[in-house]
Motif scaffolding. Structure first.
Motif, PDB file in Angstrom:
ATOM      1  N   LEU A  45       0.827  -1.115  -0.069  1.00  0.00           N
ATOM      2  CA  LEU A  45       0.052   0.095   0.233  1.00  0.00           C
ATOM      3  C   LEU A  45       0.928   1.127   0.215  1.00  0.00           C
ATOM      4  O   LEU A  45       0.570   2.480  -0.872  1.00  0.00           O
ATOM      5  N   ALA A  46       1.797   1.295   0.790  1.00  0.00           N
ATOM      6  CA  ALA A  46       2.461   2.463   0.952  1.00  0.00           C
ATOM      7  C   ALA A  46       3.542   2.671  -0.697  1.00  0.00           C
ATOM      8  O   ALA A  46       3.420   3.613  -1.067  1.00  0.00           O
ATOM      9  N   ARG A  47       3.864   1.544  -1.086  1.00  0.00           N
ATOM     10  CA  ARG A  47       4.486   1.489  -2.469  1.00  0.00           C
ATOM     11  C   ARG A  47       3.927   2.112  -3.445  1.00  0.00           C
ATOM     12  O   ARG A  47       4.166   2.955  -4.302  1.00  0.00           O
ATOM     13  N   GLU A  48       2.511   1.602  -3.636  1.00  0.00           N
ATOM     14  CA  GLU A  48       1.395   2.013  -4.599  1.00  0.00           C
ATOM     15  C   GLU A  48       1.152   3.550  -4.396  1.00  0.00           C
ATOM     16  O   GLU A  48       1.010   4.236  -5.390  1.00  0.00           O
ATOM     17  N   LEU A  49       0.899   3.992  -3.191  1.00  0.00           N
ATOM     18  CA  LEU A  49       0.667   5.319  -2.747  1.00  0.00           C
ATOM     19  C   LEU A  49       1.874   6.254  -3.326  1.00  0.00           C
ATOM     20  O   LEU A  49       1.592   7.336  -3.890  1.00  0.00           O
TER      21      LEU A  49
END
Length: 147
Positions: A45-49
């Motif tokens: 999630l952190a990477r995608e954001l």
């Protein structure tokens, strides 16, 4: 089955969504994406954001979980929705990483009446009003996906 973590990002009484147009249907999605092999949900999630919006986030607790079953496409997705906070950056779309048309900060009060993906507007609105609200677990009805 696909697994898709996504984020609730709040700013006062608004939530960050990504606007898409599918034929005649305007759909607002929670930002998120699919984990790479060996990647935890919060790391994915952190990477995608970061990729899609250019922001660093602190991923909090999971607030909702449910599955979307698309009979017509023979596809299922398990949605895990996390509370998150932007720690660095200002959200801006990166077209190299998303097909979203724009970022829309939707008022929480409008969530139940919008086409949301996943379709959990009432549950998110309840969570935003009461952070002790337990998340939806079960099948998420996506009525606008039907013909």
């Amino acid at each position: 089955m696909n697994v898709r973590p996504s984020a609730i990002l709040l700013d006062n009484d608004k939530i960050l969504t990504l606007r898409y147009q599918y034929g005649e249907k305007e759909v607002f999605a929670l930002p998120g994406g699919n984990p790479d092999p060996g990647e935890s949900l919060s790391d994915a999630l952190a990477r995608e954001l970061m990729e899609e919006l250019g922001v660093e986030v602190a991923v909090g607790k999971m607030v909702s979980c449910g599955e979307v079953i698309w009979q017509e496409l023979q596809k299922e997705t398990l949605h895990m929705i996390f509370n998150a906070n932007i720690t660095k950056g200002i959200p801006a779309l990166d077209p190299a990483h998303t097909t979203a048309l724009e970022i829309v900060w939707l008022p929480i009060s409008e969530l139940p009446s919008r086409h949301l993906y996943p379709n959990v507007g009432p549950q998110i609105a309840a969570f935003c009003m009461d952070s002790l609200h337990s998340g939806h677990i079960g099948v998420i009805d996506q009525p606008y996906l039907r013909s």
